[in-house]
Each structure stands twice: as C-alpha cells, then as structure tokens.
Write an enzyme that holds these catalytic residues in place. Sequence first.
Site, short mmCIF file in Angstrom:
data_model
loop_
_atom_site.label_atom_id
_atom_site.label_comp_id
_atom_site.label_asym_id
_atom_site.label_seq_id
_atom_site.Cartn_x
_atom_site.Cartn_y
_atom_site.Cartn_z
N LEU A 3 -53.51 53.00 19.76
CA LEU A 3 -53.03 53.71 18.59
C LEU A 3 -51.51 53.73 18.70
O LEU A 3 -50.98 54.02 19.78
CB LEU A 3 -53.56 55.15 18.55
CG LEU A 3 -54.91 55.43 17.89
CD1 LEU A 3 -55.26 56.91 18.06
CD2 LEU A 3 -54.89 55.06 16.41
N ASP A 4 -50.81 53.44 17.60
CA ASP A 4 -49.36 53.42 17.71
C ASP A 4 -48.81 54.83 17.94
O ASP A 4 -49.50 55.83 17.76
CB ASP A 4 -48.72 52.76 16.48
CG ASP A 4 -48.96 53.53 15.19
OD1 ASP A 4 -48.47 54.66 15.09
OD2 ASP A 4 -49.64 53.00 14.30
N LYS A 5 -47.58 54.89 18.36
CA LYS A 5 -46.96 56.15 18.78
C LYS A 5 -47.01 57.22 17.70
O LYS A 5 -47.21 58.40 17.99
CB LYS A 5 -45.50 55.88 19.18
CG LYS A 5 -44.73 57.11 19.63
CD LYS A 5 -43.29 56.75 20.00
CE LYS A 5 -42.49 57.98 20.38
NZ LYS A 5 -41.09 57.65 20.71
#
Length: 243
Positions: free
Chosen positions: A104-106
Amino acid sequence: MDADKIRLNKYLADHGVCSRREADSLIEQGRVVVNGQTAAKGCKVTEQDSISVNGKPLQGRPQRVVLAFYKPVGVTCTERDKHAEKIINDYVKYPVRVTYAGRLDKDSEGLLLLTNDGDLIEAVMRGVHRHEKEYIVKVNKEIEPLFLEKMAAGIYLPELKQTTRPCEIRQTGKYTFQIILTQGLNRQIRRMCKACGYEVKQLKRIRIMNIQLENLTPGKYREVQGQELEQLYRESRGGTIKK
C-alpha cells in the site's frame, strides 16, 4: 534422493527468508552458501543440506504465520529504509520475522497481509491470479455517473502503457465509492482517478480475498488462523495450507 530436492529459491521462501524472486537476487549476489560453497542459481537442496544466508545458518522450517495488519497513513511498506519516517517494523513486533504480501503506498491506509511464507507472498502478488482487493475511496469533487462508467470499463494509463481490467465499483456517497480490483498496478486507483479528472483524498483497503479489515484500528494487527487461513490459501493458489 533427487526426488527430495527442491530449488534453492523455493527452499528459502519456504523457510520464511524472502520471496522466490528475492531469493534469486540473494543467490546471484553470492550471499547464500550451501555446504560451505557459494550457491549457484538453480541449484537444488534438501533439509539435510547446510544452508546459510548472509553468514547466518538457517534453522528448521518455521511454522507459517499470516497477520492482518492495519497500515496507517504515512507508513512506508518497507522493513528497512533510513529515509522513511515510519515503517512497518515500528508497529509490528512479532516473534517470527514477517514481511508484506503486496503493498500500500505511503498515503494510503488499510489492510496489509504480513507473512513468513514466501510462496504465499508470490501467490498474492502475482496479478495473473486475479485476486480481489476491495477499497473505500474519497475523491475531491462530486462523483458523476460517467466517472463510474469509465472506471468500471477500464482506464488506459499511458505512464504504465496498460489498460486496467474491468472492475466492480459503486458510489457510496457524494464524494465516495467502493471499488474491487483484480490487479495491482502501481498506485492504480490514484492513476485511474487522475485520468478521469479526479484526485484521491483518502484511500483505504478493506479486503484482500477473504481477509477483512474488520474492527482493526490503525497500527494494530491480528493473526489469521483456522478456517479463515485455510480459505486464504485456497483462494491464493488453489490449494490448502501445508502443515
């Protein structure tokens, strides 16, 4: 006997060291030693062989662990990154080393699977299996029917030179929708929305296959066990958990 031998990359994955792909990289870098000799890519081993990674001998095959973790916004999907403000290891203190199966991106939050099973990591991350992943998304302006139609049909992303697979999507509010994807392109939902003139303001993953985020709160995790774990293995690669 040769029948008992398996490829070294699978052996390392089965022992929770890393994924098969990462194992190939370790072998190519000369960081894996088998019976005192630097391992060659493609070699086969058994449980009777003496194997070490980065100078550390491997012990017996560990019990498989799968955790459902609620990744908070601002946490980077990495185990070691001196430039990251917050990483997964800041939240997950588990006696067995685990790593993430899919990212999951930041700026996103929600469900992340953590495991020491390299084969499960490979199965989850391979888009060819078309595993379902469900998200709740909030955008910056009112949702129009045409936007939903475009998203459902598939969006061409020129920067990735790919068209997204058709997906399920339904509006849940003036600015919100739920979407189920069967692929995992980099920042896919954000890219899809941008291509339609929208900006994602909040993105939360609530399901991966049969595993639900449920009542987890940011930064917390739970063990996946029993029938839930069995079903995860069936859905991930058409088999059942190995004992």
